[in-house]
Design a protein around this motif. Structure first.
Motif, PDB file in Angstrom:
ATOM      1  N   LEU A  61       0.860  -1.176   0.000  1.00 21.08           N
ATOM      2  CA  LEU A  61       0.000   0.000   0.000  1.00 21.08           C
ATOM      3  C   LEU A  61       0.896   1.225   0.000  1.00 21.08           C
ATOM      4  CD1 LEU A  61      -2.496  -1.179   2.754  1.00 21.08           C
ATOM      5  CD2 LEU A  61      -2.769  -1.376   0.271  1.00 21.08           C
ATOM      6  N   GLY A  62       0.333   2.379  -0.251  1.00 13.57           N
ATOM      7  CA  GLY A  62       1.178   3.559  -0.249  1.00 13.57           C
ATOM      8  C   GLY A  62       0.403   4.853  -0.259  1.00 13.57           C
ATOM      9  N   ILE A  63       1.167   5.919  -0.123  1.00 10.96           N
ATOM     10  CA  ILE A  63       0.635   7.270  -0.248  1.00 10.96           C
ATOM     11  C   ILE A  63       1.556   8.018  -1.205  1.00 10.96           C
ATOM     12  CG2 ILE A  63       0.123   9.441   0.922  1.00 10.96           C
ATOM     13  CD1 ILE A  63      -0.454   7.766   3.445  1.00 10.96           C
ATOM     14  N   GLN A  64       0.964   8.493  -2.288  1.00 10.82           N
ATOM     15  CA  GLN A  64       1.689   9.295  -3.276  1.00 10.82           C
ATOM     16  C   GLN A  64       1.348  10.756  -3.034  1.00 10.82           C
ATOM     17  OE1 GLN A  64       0.419   8.657  -7.330  1.00 10.82           O
ATOM     18  NE2 GLN A  64       2.247   9.621  -8.160  1.00 10.82           N
ATOM     19  N   VAL A  65       2.358  11.616  -3.067  1.00  8.78           N
ATOM     20  CA  VAL A  65       2.126  13.047  -2.859  1.00  8.78           C
ATOM     21  C   VAL A  65       2.522  13.816  -4.118  1.00  8.78           C
ATOM     22  CG1 VAL A  65       2.455  12.881  -0.355  1.00  8.78           C
ATOM     23  CG2 VAL A  65       4.409  13.425  -1.817  1.00  8.78           C
ATOM     24  N   ASP A  87      14.766   4.555   3.693  1.00  8.45           N
ATOM     25  CA  ASP A  87      14.757   5.722   2.819  1.00  8.45           C
ATOM     26  C   ASP A  87      15.548   5.416   1.558  1.00  8.45           C
ATOM     27  OD1 ASP A  87      14.783   8.213   1.637  1.00  8.45           O
ATOM     28  OD2 ASP A  87      15.364   9.276   3.466  1.00  8.45           O
ATOM     29  N   GLU A  88      14.852   5.312   0.432  1.00 13.15           N
ATOM     30  CA  GLU A  88      15.526   5.080  -0.842  1.00 13.15           C
ATOM     31  C   GLU A  88      15.997   6.369  -1.475  1.00 13.15           C
ATOM     32  OE1 GLU A  88      14.482   1.848  -3.612  1.00 13.15           O
ATOM     33  OE2 GLU A  88      12.521   2.052  -2.658  1.00 13.15           O
ATOM     34  N   GLY A  89      15.404   7.501  -1.072  1.00 16.53           N
ATOM     35  CA  GLY A  89      15.741   8.764  -1.711  1.00 16.53           C
ATOM     36  C   GLY A  89      15.343   8.704  -3.180  1.00 16.53           C
ATOM     37  N   PRO A  90      16.091   9.385  -4.045  1.00 14.93           N
ATOM     38  CA  PRO A  90      15.790   9.332  -5.477  1.00 14.93           C
ATOM     39  C   PRO A  90      16.040   7.917  -6.019  1.00 14.93           C
ATOM     40  CG  PRO A  90      17.241  11.172  -4.959  1.00 14.93           C
ATOM     41  CD  PRO A  90      17.170  10.306  -3.738  1.00 14.93           C
ATOM     42  N   THR A  91      15.054   7.366  -6.695  1.00 10.59           N
ATOM     43  CA  THR A  91      15.169   6.006  -7.213  1.00 10.59           C
ATOM     44  C   THR A  91      14.273   5.843  -8.431  1.00 10.59           C
ATOM     45  OG1 THR A  91      15.166   3.670  -6.578  1.00 10.59           O
ATOM     46  CG2 THR A  91      13.360   5.033  -5.731  1.00 10.59           C
ATOM     47  N   THR A  92      14.392   4.702  -9.081  1.00  7.76           N
ATOM     48  CA  THR A  92      13.518   4.396 -10.211  1.00  7.76           C
ATOM     49  C   THR A  92      12.846   3.061  -9.972  1.00  7.76           C
ATOM     50  OG1 THR A  92      15.276   3.301 -11.464  1.00  7.76           O
ATOM     51  CG2 THR A  92      14.957   5.656 -11.859  1.00  7.76           C
ATOM     52  N   CYS A  93      11.584   2.994 -10.337  1.00 12.97           N
ATOM     53  CA  CYS A  93      10.813   1.765 -10.222  1.00 12.97           C
ATOM     54  C   CYS A  93       9.458   1.993 -10.863  1.00 12.97           C
ATOM     55  CB  CYS A  93      10.645   1.376  -8.756  1.00 12.97           C
ATOM     56  SG  CYS A  93       9.863  -0.229  -8.548  1.00 12.97           S
ATOM     57  N   CYS A  94       8.891   0.936 -11.421  1.00 11.29           N
ATOM     58  CA  CYS A  94       7.529   0.995 -11.950  1.00 11.29           C
ATOM     59  C   CYS A  94       7.367   2.080 -13.013  1.00 11.29           C
ATOM     60  CB  CYS A  94       6.530   1.164 -10.816  1.00 11.29           C
ATOM     61  SG  CYS A  94       6.653  -0.155  -9.601  1.00 11.29           S
ATOM     62  N   TYR A  95       8.360   2.150 -13.894  1.00 12.81           N
ATOM     63  CA  TYR A  95       8.335   3.084 -15.015  1.00 12.81           C
ATOM     64  C   TYR A  95       8.316   4.544 -14.574  1.00 12.81           C
ATOM     65  CZ  TYR A  95       7.379  -1.226 -17.506  1.00 12.81           C
ATOM     66  OH  TYR A  95       7.467  -2.506 -17.997  1.00 12.81           O
ATOM     67  N   ALA A  96       8.882   4.810 -13.388  1.00  8.52           N
ATOM     68  CA  ALA A  96       8.886   6.185 -12.880  1.00  8.52           C
ATOM     69  C   ALA A  96      10.165   6.477 -12.094  1.00  8.52           C
ATOM     70  CB  ALA A  96       7.683   6.411 -11.975  1.00  8.52           C
ATOM     71  N   ARG A  97      10.507   7.749 -12.056  1.00  3.36           N
ATOM     72  CA  ARG A  97      11.581   8.267 -11.216  1.00  3.36           C
ATOM     73  C   ARG A  97      10.890   8.904 -10.016  1.00  3.36           C
ATOM     74  NH1 ARG A  97      16.126   8.308 -13.216  1.00  3.36           N
ATOM     75  NH2 ARG A  97      15.514   8.576 -15.381  1.00  3.36           N
ATOM     76  N   THR A 116       6.413  11.234  -7.103  1.00  3.82           N
ATOM     77  CA  THR A 116       6.835  10.889  -8.455  1.00  3.82           C
ATOM     78  C   THR A 116       7.409  12.123  -9.133  1.00  3.82           C
ATOM     79  OG1 THR A 116       5.166   9.161  -8.597  1.00  3.82           O
ATOM     80  CG2 THR A 116       6.084   9.944 -10.674  1.00  3.82           C
ATOM     81  N   LEU A 117       8.630  11.953  -9.689  1.00  6.08           N
ATOM     82  CA  LEU A 117       9.334  13.072 -10.312  1.00  6.08           C
ATOM     83  C   LEU A 117       9.227  13.052 -11.834  1.00  6.08           C
ATOM     84  CD1 LEU A 117      12.497  12.748  -8.052  1.00  6.08           C
ATOM     85  CD2 LEU A 117      10.546  14.288  -7.732  1.00  6.08           C
ATOM     86  N   GLY A 118       8.931  11.880 -12.403  1.00  9.50           N
ATOM     87  CA  GLY A 118       8.829  11.790 -13.855  1.00  9.50           C
ATOM     88  C   GLY A 118       8.714  10.352 -14.309  1.00  9.50           C
ATOM     89  N   SER A 119       8.520  10.182 -15.597  1.00  4.75           N
ATOM     90  CA  SER A 119       8.333   8.872 -16.202  1.00  4.75           C
ATOM     91  C   SER A 119       9.640   8.388 -16.824  1.00  4.75           C
ATOM     92  CB  SER A 119       7.256   9.007 -17.284  1.00  4.75           C
ATOM     93  OG  SER A 119       6.978   7.787 -17.876  1.00  4.75           O
ATOM     94  N   ILE A 120       9.854   7.071 -16.843  1.00  2.00           N
ATOM     95  CA  ILE A 120      11.001   6.482 -17.539  1.00  2.00           C
ATOM     96  C   ILE A 120      10.485   5.359 -18.440  1.00  2.00           C
ATOM     97  CG2 ILE A 120      12.695   7.104 -15.764  1.00  2.00           C
ATOM     98  CD1 ILE A 120      12.577   4.182 -14.776  1.00  2.00           C
ATOM     99  N   PRO A 121      11.249   4.979 -19.470  1.00  3.67           N
ATOM    100  CA  PRO A 121      10.766   3.975 -20.427  1.00  3.67           C
ATOM    101  C   PRO A 121      10.939   2.518 -19.994  1.00  3.67           C
ATOM    102  CG  PRO A 121      12.871   4.845 -21.142  1.00  3.67           C
ATOM    103  CD  PRO A 121      12.474   5.622 -19.908  1.00  3.67           C
ATOM    104  N   VAL A 122      11.571   2.272 -18.847  1.00  2.02           N
ATOM    105  CA  VAL A 122      11.806   0.907 -18.360  1.00  2.02           C
ATOM    106  C   VAL A 122      11.236   0.762 -16.956  1.00  2.02           C
ATOM    107  CG1 VAL A 122      13.859   0.509 -19.772  1.00  2.02           C
ATOM    108  CG2 VAL A 122      14.104   1.535 -17.509  1.00  2.02           C
ATOM    109  N   PHE A 123      11.014  -0.499 -16.517  1.00  2.00           N
ATOM    110  CA  PHE A 123      10.456  -0.721 -15.185  1.00  2.00           C
ATOM    111  C   PHE A 123      11.348  -0.114 -14.107  1.00  2.00           C
ATOM    112  CE2 PHE A 123       9.271  -3.056 -11.361  1.00  2.00           C
ATOM    113  CZ  PHE A 123       7.881  -2.979 -11.423  1.00  2.00           C
ATOM    114  N   SER A 124      12.668  -0.328 -14.219  1.00  2.00           N
ATOM    115  CA  SER A 124      13.599   0.266 -13.262  1.00  2.00           C
ATOM    116  C   SER A 124      14.978   0.363 -13.883  1.00  2.00           C
ATOM    117  CB  SER A 124      13.665  -0.563 -11.976  1.00  2.00           C
ATOM    118  OG  SER A 124      14.224  -1.827 -12.242  1.00  2.00           O
TER     119      SER A 124
END
Length: 150
Positions: A61-65, A87-97, A116-124
């Protein structure tokens, strides 16, 4: 604004896309070969499914801000309550940064709190030294928050 986040592992992605699209009366906002996500406004939910888990069912589960300040406020609440957080800090996962951290509730359910900071073309994207807890860790419920993925 905060948005509730749910991620469910499924066996048959296409069948589940059809089911949830009908249930939510809208198509996914993002679809990949192994993933789909609906950004619902009524109710406000980021609902994601993927075929990447060990077993079908709720993964986390989660909370997105929408803003970094909201994430910092959530993190301050968790710190004041003496919750252990990863704390992962800046990371990529699920097609997002994203900027994110994880908590585990008393039942062992992983909670992701993220901006969420932006979209990426790969899962991670793999990190050079330490892999992201979200996408690179073994996906087992016994390792708690480090095992979850968005």
């Amino acid at each position: 604004m905060k948005r509730f986040h749910v991620h469910v592992h499924v066996k048959d992605l296409e069948k589940n896309i059809a089911f949830y699209s009908a249930m939510f009366d809208q198509q996914p906002a993002r679809t990949e070969a192994d993933y789909a996500k609906w950004m619902l406004s009524d109710p406000p939910v980021n609902f994601a499914i993927s075929t990447r888990g060990d077993a079908p069912g709720v993964d986390h589960l989660g909370i997105q801000v929408d803003h970094a300040e909201e994430l910092e406020a959530l993190k301050a609440n968790a710190t004041r309550a003496d919750m252990t957080l990863l704390d992962e800090g800046p990371t990529t996962c699920c097609y997002a940064r994203s900027d994110k951290y994880w908590l585990t509730d008393p039942q062992g359910i992983a909670w992701e709190q993220f901006h969420t900071l932006g979209s990426i073309p790969v899962f991670s994207e793999t990190k050079p030294a330490a892999a992201s807890a979200c996408c690179a860790a073994a996906n087992s419920k016994t390792s708690g928050a480090a095992a979850a993925c968005c």
